[in-house]
Design an enzyme around this catalytic site. Sequence first.
Site: not given
Length: 381
Positions: A31, A34, A118, A120, A122, A156, A168
Site C-alpha cells: 500500500e 505504487d 469510498g 477503498g 477503487s 486521475e 488500481d
Amino acid sequence: MKNKIQAKFKELFGEGGQLFMSSGRINLIGEHTDYNGGYVFPGAINYGIMAQIKLNGTDKVKVFSIDFNEYVEFGLKEEDKPKQSWACYVFGVCRETLKRGGKVAGFDAVFAGDVPLGAGLSSSAALESVFAYALNELNGNGIEKFELAKIGQSTEHNYCGVKCGIMDQFASVFGKEGALMRLNCKTGEYKYFPFHPKGYKLVLIDSCVKHELASSAYNKRRESCERAAKAIRENHPDVDFLSDAKRVWLDEVRDKITEEDFIRAEYVIGEVQRVLDVCDALERDDYETVGEMMYQTHFGLSRLYEVSCEELDFLNKLARKHDVTGSRVMGGGFGGCTINLVKEELYDSFIKAAKEQFAAKFGHEPKVYDVVISDGARKLQ
C-alpha cells in the site's frame, strides 16, 4: 444491474450498444508503494462497473449514470470538460486516448456499478477502465492493455486532481479470475500468482467512513516520499524511486530530512519488502506468514504513514483479538475498509463480533463484503 442498464439505454438511446465490464480491486499487500516505484499485489474482484455503449455518429458524448441518476453531454475538446465530478472520469479517458493518437468518436453510454463508493475498492479505476477498454474496442485503436491502464492513471492526474500510482487501473485492466498479480510499478513487469486459499475467506469490513483521495493529505504523503528519495539520491544516484533505496541509506540522510518525511519513507521501504515476503509465503501455501505481514502493514500505515483512523484501528485490533489470520487497512486510507484473511471456522464469530462491537462504539454497523478474485476489463457476451 445489467437489466437496469439495458432498460435505461433503450429509453434514452434506442436499440443497439455493447456491454462492457471492469472490476474494482483489492490489494492484499503493498500500500502506497505504487507511486514510489515499488511492488504491489492486487487482484480484481467480483464488484465492478458495467456500461452499455454505442457510437452515435457525432462528435458528442452522451452519458447517463444510473448511480448518480444524472445525464451529461459534452464535446471532445479540452474546453468541453464537464462540471460533474463523475463525468470528468469519462471525459478524461476520452482526452487521454486522443492524446495517445487514438480515435474517439462520439458515443452514447449508460453505466452503473456495485463497487461500494469510498470503501477503498477503487470504483474510480473501474470506471476509467471500462471506458478505456470499450473505446479502444469500439474505435479499433489497438492500444495495448498497459497503456489502457495508463490512460486511467493520467485521467486521475490531469482531470480529477489525484496523483495516484498505476496499481488500481492495472488491476482493473489485467485482473484474472483466481489470481493475484505482483506488479513492479517502476518497470511494469508483472507476474500472476494463483490465489486459492483453502480453508480461508477473504472479507472486507467497511467502516463506512468515507475518504476523499483528492484531499491534500494523500498528495502530501507522496511529496514526503519524493523529498526522502531526493535526499537519498545525493548519495546513491541510481535511486530513481524510494523503492530503490535500502533501509540503511535512509538512515544516512536522517539529519537532512524532517522526521515526518523519515517515517513516511521508513514505512514505504519496509512495505516493499513485505510484498516480496508474501509472494514467497504464498508459494509455500504459508498463510500464517501472509497474515502476519498484513498486520505489520497495518501498524506501518497507522503509526508511520498515518493514513488510518480510529474506526479502522478498532477493526484491526478486534481481528487480532479474534484470531483472524491477517488484517489491515486497505486502499489509500483515511477511511474505507479493512481486508481480512479469516479461517472459515472463525468467520461467523468474527463477523458477529465486528458488527456488534463496532456498532456499540461508533453507533452504526460496518458493512461486510465477501470478495472473490475475478476477471478485469472485458467485453460481455
